[in-house]
Write a protein that holds these residues in place. Structure first.
Motif, mmCIF file in Angstrom:
data_model
loop_
_atom_site.group_PDB
_atom_site.id
_atom_site.type_symbol
_atom_site.label_atom_id
_atom_site.label_comp_id
_atom_site.label_asym_id
_atom_site.label_seq_id
_atom_site.Cartn_x
_atom_site.Cartn_y
_atom_site.Cartn_z
ATOM 1 N N SER A 108 -3.383 113.153 4.828
ATOM 2 C CA SER A 108 -2.584 112.548 3.765
ATOM 3 C C SER A 108 -2.313 113.492 2.605
ATOM 4 O O SER A 108 -1.558 113.148 1.680
ATOM 5 C CB SER A 108 -3.307 111.312 3.216
ATOM 6 N N ALA A 109 -2.892 114.704 2.612
ATOM 7 C CA ALA A 109 -2.864 115.581 1.442
ATOM 8 C C ALA A 109 -1.961 116.790 1.636
ATOM 9 O O ALA A 109 -1.910 117.380 2.718
ATOM 10 C CB ALA A 109 -4.276 116.049 1.123
ATOM 11 N N SER A 110 -1.272 117.161 0.538
ATOM 12 C CA SER A 110 -0.512 118.405 0.497
ATOM 13 C C SER A 110 -0.693 119.052 -0.874
ATOM 14 O O SER A 110 -0.778 118.356 -1.895
ATOM 15 C CB SER A 110 0.984 118.166 0.743
ATOM 16 N N LEU A 141 -0.007 121.106 -7.905
ATOM 17 C CA LEU A 141 0.202 119.684 -7.631
ATOM 18 C C LEU A 141 -0.388 119.310 -6.275
ATOM 19 O O LEU A 141 -0.112 119.965 -5.269
ATOM 20 C CB LEU A 141 1.699 119.363 -7.640
ATOM 21 N N TRP A 142 -1.167 118.226 -6.276
ATOM 22 C CA TRP A 142 -1.622 117.611 -5.024
ATOM 23 C C TRP A 142 -0.889 116.301 -4.846
ATOM 24 O O TRP A 142 -0.813 115.496 -5.779
ATOM 25 C CB TRP A 142 -3.125 117.374 -5.047
ATOM 26 N N THR A 143 -0.327 116.093 -3.648
ATOM 27 C CA THR A 143 0.320 114.832 -3.346
ATOM 28 C C THR A 143 -0.419 114.161 -2.188
ATOM 29 O O THR A 143 -0.926 114.830 -1.281
ATOM 30 C CB THR A 143 1.804 115.043 -2.957
ATOM 31 N N PHE A 144 -0.465 112.822 -2.244
ATOM 32 C CA PHE A 144 -1.190 112.047 -1.244
ATOM 33 C C PHE A 144 -0.340 110.886 -0.776
ATOM 34 O O PHE A 144 0.281 110.186 -1.595
ATOM 35 C CB PHE A 144 -2.510 111.519 -1.817
ATOM 36 N N THR A 145 -0.311 110.668 0.507
ATOM 37 C CA THR A 145 0.406 109.530 1.101
ATOM 38 C C THR A 145 -0.595 108.586 1.752
ATOM 39 O O THR A 145 -1.704 108.988 2.100
ATOM 40 C CB THR A 145 1.405 110.006 2.152
ATOM 41 N N MET A 189 -9.246 113.059 -2.791
ATOM 42 C CA MET A 189 -9.740 114.117 -3.665
ATOM 43 C C MET A 189 -11.006 113.640 -4.380
ATOM 44 O O MET A 189 -10.969 112.676 -5.140
ATOM 45 C CB MET A 189 -8.680 114.511 -4.695
ATOM 46 N N VAL A 190 -12.109 114.310 -4.131
ATOM 47 C CA VAL A 190 -13.376 113.918 -4.753
ATOM 48 C C VAL A 190 -13.874 114.950 -5.756
ATOM 49 O O VAL A 190 -14.853 114.705 -6.465
ATOM 50 C CB VAL A 190 -14.459 113.670 -3.688
ATOM 51 N N CYS A 191 -13.200 116.082 -5.844
ATOM 52 C CA CYS A 191 -13.606 117.129 -6.775
ATOM 53 C C CYS A 191 -12.400 117.990 -7.103
ATOM 54 O O CYS A 191 -11.672 118.413 -6.198
ATOM 55 C CB CYS A 191 -14.733 117.970 -6.167
ATOM 56 N N LEU A 200 5.050 124.944 -0.906
ATOM 57 C CA LEU A 200 3.976 124.261 -0.206
ATOM 58 C C LEU A 200 2.895 125.278 0.135
ATOM 59 O O LEU A 200 3.153 126.263 0.829
ATOM 60 C CB LEU A 200 4.514 123.597 1.053
ATOM 61 N N VAL A 201 1.679 125.044 -0.351
ATOM 62 C CA VAL A 201 0.582 125.999 -0.203
ATOM 63 C C VAL A 201 -0.322 125.635 0.969
ATOM 64 O O VAL A 201 -0.734 126.495 1.751
ATOM 65 C CB VAL A 201 -0.240 126.065 -1.510
ATOM 66 N N ALA A 202 -0.656 124.350 1.084
ATOM 67 C CA ALA A 202 -1.533 123.880 2.154
ATOM 68 C C ALA A 202 -1.217 122.418 2.418
ATOM 69 O O ALA A 202 -0.789 121.698 1.520
ATOM 70 C CB ALA A 202 -3.003 124.043 1.777
ATOM 71 N N SER A 203 -1.415 121.971 3.662
ATOM 72 C CA SER A 203 -1.081 120.586 3.983
ATOM 73 C C SER A 203 -1.818 120.130 5.226
ATOM 74 O O SER A 203 -2.119 120.927 6.126
ATOM 75 C CB SER A 203 0.431 120.441 4.210
ATOM 76 N N GLY A 204 -2.088 118.827 5.262
ATOM 77 C CA GLY A 204 -2.655 118.233 6.454
ATOM 78 C C GLY A 204 -1.617 117.562 7.317
ATOM 79 O O GLY A 204 -1.949 116.987 8.361
#
Length: 224
Positions: A153-155, A219-223, A29-31, A136-140
């Motif tokens: 890695s993002a959801s 909420l953003w989660t990152f693995t 996340m850069v912004c 869950l709204v969006a995920s990679g």
């Protein structure tokens, strides 16, 4: 905070003249910006490349247009929908608040993609939030998400809570929690948080938060 005529933007990380070397991003996340636009105000045509742009409208309607080569698209984004623009090899787009309906408020996140110079893509999908349950709204990484993003890695999650309700954050190595409406009571990690506030979590799975009033959390989660 960046202010211009008819526009206020609150930045979670360094942006433009607002530079803080200790806050330039969080994982991919850069912004993370919260924008409030008057009718007819916003961001005229500008370019992006190699970034995933996720937009969530809280109030009002955002009029969006973008062009890739000779192909173009226009649309309107309202609450209850998520928009993902994968800029890839390059897009030009504009974002202007619709007129006659008051302030348009939206949250926009930019992520570093897994691959660069890909074919740009654009998608809008409806999202139904059930009170008290994370959606869950969006995920990679999760194919069950309404839309896919090019950052594996993002959801992106959202929840609405009634006053006094408690919820546990989904487990993840890194988490960015944003209070988009309402307020949280004091937790073991922070003072009470209200609309527009956020906190970052690293290696703290299962944290519980409690709504002080009717509240919406993003909420953003990152693995990894």
């Amino acid at each position: 905070m960046t202010r211009a005529e008819g526009r206020d933007t609150r930045h979670a990380f360094s942006f433009g003249e607002h530079y803080d070397p200790e806050h330039v991003g969080f994982g991919p996340m850069v912004c993370h910006d919260e924008h409030s636009l008057g009718g007819g105000r916003g961001f005229p045509e500008h370019e992006h490349r190699d970034t995933e742009i996720v937009t969530w409208v809280l109030d009002g309607v955002l009029e969006h247009s973008h062009a890739v080569g000779s192909a173009s698209h226009t649309g309107r984004l309202a609450p209850g929908f998520v928009q993902v623009l994968s800029a890839g090899s390059g897009v030009s787009h504009s974002e202007i608040a619709a007129t006659g309906i008051g302030i348009t408020r939206f949250v926009q996140v930019r992520l570093t993609p897994d691959e660069t110079s890909t074919q740009p893509s654009y998608v809008v999908a409806p999202v139904h939030l059930e009170t008290g349950a994370w959606t869950l709204v969006a995920s990679g990484q999760d194919p069950a998400a309404p839309v896919r993003i090019g950052t594996s890695s993002a959801s992106f999650w959202a929840v609405r809570l009634e006053a006094g309700a408690t919820t546990s954050l989904p487990d993840a190595e890194r988490q960015h929690l944003f209070v988009s409406r309402g307020a949280l009571t004091r937790s073991s990690l922070a003072e009470p948080l209200s609309a527009g506030d956020a906190f970052l979590l690293t290696d703290h799975p299962g944290i519980e938060v409690t709504a002080a009033v009717p509240t919406e959390l993003l909420l953003w989660t990152f693995t990894g």
